[in-house]
Design a protein around this motif. Structure first.
Motif, PDB file in Angstrom:
ATOM      1  N   GLY A  13       0.839  -1.188   0.000  1.00 30.75           N
ATOM      2  CA  GLY A  13       0.000   0.000   0.000  1.00 30.75           C
ATOM      3  C   GLY A  13       0.871   1.234   0.000  1.00 30.75           C
ATOM      4  N   ILE A  14       0.274   2.384  -0.281  1.00 33.08           N
ATOM      5  CA  ILE A  14       1.051   3.610  -0.354  1.00 33.08           C
ATOM      6  C   ILE A  14       1.696   3.932   0.993  1.00 33.08           C
ATOM      7  N   ALA A  15       1.100   3.438   2.093  1.00 30.43           N
ATOM      8  CA  ALA A  15       1.675   3.679   3.416  1.00 30.43           C
ATOM      9  C   ALA A  15       2.980   2.937   3.638  1.00 30.43           C
ATOM     10  N   ALA A  16       3.425   2.161   2.645  1.00 31.98           N
ATOM     11  CA  ALA A  16       4.715   1.470   2.770  1.00 31.98           C
ATOM     12  C   ALA A  16       5.856   2.464   3.014  1.00 31.98           C
ATOM     13  N   PHE A  17       5.690   3.697   2.545  1.00 31.21           N
ATOM     14  CA  PHE A  17       6.760   4.673   2.778  1.00 31.21           C
ATOM     15  C   PHE A  17       6.893   4.983   4.267  1.00 31.21           C
ATOM     16  N   LYS A  18       5.784   4.896   5.029  1.00 30.00           N
ATOM     17  CA  LYS A  18       5.852   5.107   6.471  1.00 30.00           C
ATOM     18  C   LYS A  18       6.602   3.974   7.168  1.00 30.00           C
ATOM     19  N   ALA A  19       6.530   2.782   6.562  1.00 31.87           N
ATOM     20  CA  ALA A  19       7.212   1.635   7.163  1.00 31.87           C
ATOM     21  C   ALA A  19       8.716   1.852   7.197  1.00 31.87           C
ATOM     22  N   ALA A  20       9.236   2.610   6.238  1.00 31.44           N
ATOM     23  CA  ALA A  20      10.675   2.905   6.250  1.00 31.44           C
ATOM     24  C   ALA A  20      11.039   3.700   7.504  1.00 31.44           C
ATOM     25  N   GLY A  21      10.205   4.682   7.850  1.00 30.79           N
ATOM     26  CA  GLY A  21      10.437   5.444   9.074  1.00 30.79           C
ATOM     27  C   GLY A  21      10.303   4.577  10.310  1.00 30.79           C
ATOM     28  N   LEU A  22       9.346   3.642  10.290  1.00 32.83           N
ATOM     29  CA  LEU A  22       9.157   2.742  11.423  1.00 32.83           C
ATOM     30  C   LEU A  22      10.385   1.864  11.634  1.00 32.83           C
ATOM     31  N   VAL A  23      10.908   1.279  10.557  1.00 36.75           N
ATOM     32  CA  VAL A  23      12.089   0.418  10.656  1.00 36.75           C
ATOM     33  C   VAL A  23      13.276   1.216  11.180  1.00 36.75           C
ATOM     34  N   SER A  24      13.438   2.434  10.686  1.00 37.32           N
ATOM     35  CA  SER A  24      14.536   3.281  11.139  1.00 37.32           C
ATOM     36  C   SER A  24      14.437   3.561  12.636  1.00 37.32           C
ATOM     37  N   LYS A  25      13.239   3.927  13.113  1.00 36.88           N
ATOM     38  CA  LYS A  25      13.069   4.263  14.525  1.00 36.88           C
ATOM     39  C   LYS A  25      13.220   3.040  15.421  1.00 36.88           C
ATOM     40  N   VAL A  33      16.147  -5.566  13.741  1.00 38.53           N
ATOM     41  CA  VAL A  33      14.971  -5.515  12.877  1.00 38.53           C
ATOM     42  C   VAL A  33      15.228  -6.259  11.567  1.00 38.53           C
ATOM     43  N   ARG A  34      14.357  -7.181  11.254  1.00 42.70           N
ATOM     44  CA  ARG A  34      14.372  -7.868   9.961  1.00 42.70           C
ATOM     45  C   ARG A  34      13.100  -7.489   9.214  1.00 42.70           C
ATOM     46  N   VAL A  35      13.193  -7.379   7.891  1.00 46.18           N
ATOM     47  CA  VAL A  35      12.075  -6.893   7.095  1.00 46.18           C
ATOM     48  C   VAL A  35      11.691  -7.915   6.031  1.00 46.18           C
ATOM     49  N   VAL A  45       8.323   0.908  -2.335  1.00 41.47           N
ATOM     50  CA  VAL A  45       9.626   1.175  -1.715  1.00 41.47           C
ATOM     51  C   VAL A  45      10.545  -0.009  -2.020  1.00 41.47           C
ATOM     52  N   THR A  46      11.782   0.258  -2.359  1.00 37.43           N
ATOM     53  CA  THR A  46      12.689  -0.821  -2.770  1.00 37.43           C
ATOM     54  C   THR A  46      13.244  -1.596  -1.570  1.00 37.43           C
ATOM     55  N   PRO A  47      13.601  -2.856  -1.760  1.00 36.78           N
ATOM     56  CA  PRO A  47      14.250  -3.627  -0.701  1.00 36.78           C
ATOM     57  C   PRO A  47      15.530  -2.970  -0.197  1.00 36.78           C
ATOM     58  N   LEU A  48      16.268  -2.288  -1.106  1.00 36.40           N
ATOM     59  CA  LEU A  48      17.516  -1.647  -0.708  1.00 36.40           C
ATOM     60  C   LEU A  48      17.287  -0.605   0.381  1.00 36.40           C
ATOM     61  N   THR A  49      16.159   0.111   0.309  1.00 38.12           N
ATOM     62  CA  THR A  49      15.836   1.107   1.340  1.00 38.12           C
ATOM     63  C   THR A  49      15.787   0.454   2.716  1.00 38.12           C
ATOM     64  N   PHE A  50      15.073  -0.649   2.814  1.00 43.12           N
ATOM     65  CA  PHE A  50      14.919  -1.321   4.107  1.00 43.12           C
ATOM     66  C   PHE A  50      16.203  -2.038   4.526  1.00 43.12           C
ATOM     67  N   GLN A  51      16.955  -2.513   3.564  1.00 42.94           N
ATOM     68  CA  GLN A  51      18.237  -3.135   3.901  1.00 42.94           C
ATOM     69  C   GLN A  51      19.178  -2.107   4.519  1.00 42.94           C
ATOM     70  N   SER A  54      17.742  -1.204   8.124  1.00 42.45           N
ATOM     71  CA  SER A  54      17.787  -2.277   9.121  1.00 42.45           C
ATOM     72  C   SER A  54      19.165  -2.901   9.260  1.00 42.45           C
ATOM     73  N   ARG A  55      20.014  -2.714   8.217  1.00 41.26           N
ATOM     74  CA  ARG A  55      21.341  -3.332   8.146  1.00 41.26           C
ATOM     75  C   ARG A  55      21.265  -4.859   8.122  1.00 41.26           C
ATOM     76  N   HIS A  56      20.172  -5.345   7.542  1.00 44.85           N
ATOM     77  CA  HIS A  56      19.998  -6.783   7.348  1.00 44.85           C
ATOM     78  C   HIS A  56      19.393  -7.039   5.973  1.00 44.85           C
ATOM     79  N   HIS A  57      19.625  -8.251   5.459  1.00 49.27           N
ATOM     80  CA  HIS A  57      19.028  -8.650   4.198  1.00 49.27           C
ATOM     81  C   HIS A  57      17.510  -8.579   4.295  1.00 49.27           C
ATOM     82  N   VAL A  58      16.868  -8.143   3.224  1.00 56.47           N
ATOM     83  CA  VAL A  58      15.410  -8.035   3.174  1.00 56.47           C
ATOM     84  C   VAL A  58      14.839  -9.210   2.380  1.00 56.47           C
TER      85      VAL A  58
END
Length: 401
Positions: A13-25, A33-35, A45-51, A54-58
């Motif tokens: 969903g479009i709210a996936a961009f908020k998930a990036a902020g959630l993972v960061s916090k 945190v694993r995603v 949002v790309t997997p690279l953003t979350f990787q 989180s500093r972990h493989h997505v």
């Protein structure tokens, strides 16, 4: 939070961009945190953003196994301390409710025994769809924790409930969850009596007097008290809200009925929280037939209803009594006067004219007073957070007794 293993599932969903902020916090709190992304989520949002965050493989593809010594979705499922789905679309909720595991996220959900926290996000009509509501109710009965979406302007252009809750609020909910796991339930063995919602005072068989209370504050207070280990009785005026899990609900309509329900249970309670908006006046006479339009004016004579709060203050014998004051001006002055006059231990005051707070919304801003003055101030936060903080304060004061 340090060292807690949290799996964040991100659906499409479009709210996936908020998930990036959630993972960061979450990562900033010290959590590991694993995603997991659904294929649809990768369109936003790309997997690279979350990787990077989180500093972990997505994980995206169930069959993309990075380590031959383990099955990824089973490893994630086994080692999670908490599973968060944010945003949770109607699609992923429907799959979860019916045991469907056809991608990395839903397969891992089926395999995990970790607690699951869900932050729905979708169009308001989708959220209100009876099928979606039924799916969420089923998952809630199975023990899933829901962080209700907020109301406002949605990406689709509609205005209504469906916005994923802000990352900061979700992180607070996660912190509260782990804090609750790590500490004993402060109200275990205590009996809490809570009133919620409006009352309706009949004019004739068709019309009645009421107010704008939705009952939301009282209902989340009941949930928070149950989470704190209490045995909760909820005396509720007319609302459209579902009964909180683990709560004994007593339905009433009029101020008189609420008075009788509360007074009949007063001696059984250790703690009383009166958050209901009870009518101060009722029609002196109720017409047996529908009143017809006659002339340009109609005079409706009103008489006072019984004052539930005042009688609780007079009759209580050692119980801890918390009241509410919904005001539009001189909030502190009116609240503290009410606290003293009605024999309350604490009073929760809110200015219902504040934009975004008060009746019917999901947010609130409150100030809590005791006989000495202000003891707690909460800015605009979710009513669930307000409820948790109030229950925490009651627990502290009860222990202090």
């Amino acid at each position: 939070m340090k060292g807690k293993r949290i799996v964040v599932g991100v659906s499409g969903g479009i709210a996936a961009f908020k998930a990036a902020g959630l993972v960061s916090k979450l990562a900033q709190t010290g959590a590991e945190v694993r995603v997991i992304l659904t294929e649809s989520a990768t369109r936003f949002v790309t997997p690279l953003t979350f990787q990077t965050l989180s500093r972990h493989h997505v994980s995206v593809d169930t069959f993309d196994e990075q380590d031959p010594w383990k099955v990824t979705h089973i490893d994630l499922a086994d080692h999670a301390d908490l599973f968060i789905i944010a945003p949770a679309t109607a699609n992923v909720l429907g799959k979860a409710a019916h045991g469907i595991g056809d991608d990395m996220l839903t397969t891992t959900l089926l395999a995990t025994k970790a607690p699951i926290m869900v932050a729905p996000a979708m169009n308001v009509h989708m959220y209100e769809n009876p099928i979606v509501q039924e799916n969420m109710a089923k998952l809630a009965r199975l023990g899933w924790h829901f962080i209700e979406p907020g109301s406002g302007q949605l990406a689709c252009g509609y205005v209504g409930r469906g916005r994923m809750e802000e990352p900061e609020t979700i992180v607070m909910a996660v912190e509260d969850f782990f804090r609750g796991q790590d500490t004993a339930k402060a109200l275990t063995g205590k009996r809490v009596l809570i009133t919620a919602g409006p009352t309706r005072e009949a004019i004739d068989p068709v019309r009645y007097l009421t107010n704008r209370s939705s009952g939301k504050m009282g209902y989340v207070l009941a949930e928070a008290a149950v989470e704190a280990g209490a045995s909760v009785t909820l005396v509720s005026g007319p609302t459209a809200l579902p009964s909180p899990q683990g709560v004994q609900r007593v339905n009433v309509t009029t101020a008189e009925e609420m008075y009788d329900a509360v007074m009949g249970r007063l001696n059984e309670a250790d703690i009383i929280i009166k958050s209901a908006a009870v009518a101060d006046y009722q029609p002196e006479n109720v017409a047996t037939q529908k009143l017809k339009k006659v002339g340009k004016e109609m005079v409706l004579r009103l008489v006072r209803t019984k004052d539930i709060a005042a009688d609780i203050g007079k009759r209580k014998e050692g119980q801890f009594f918390v009241g509410f004051a919904a005001e539009t001006e001189n909030v502190a002055e009116h609240a503290r006067e009410k606290l003293a006059r009605k024999g309350m231990d604490l009073i929760v005051a809110n200015d219902v004219s504040t934009p975004g707070a008060g009746f019917d919304g999901d947010m609130n801003t409150v100030r809590v007073y005791d006989g000495e003055g202000e003891v707690l101030h909460l800015p605009l936060v979710s009513k669930k957070e307000v409820a948790r903080r109030i229950v925490d304060l009651i627990s502290e004061r009860w222990t202090g007794k």
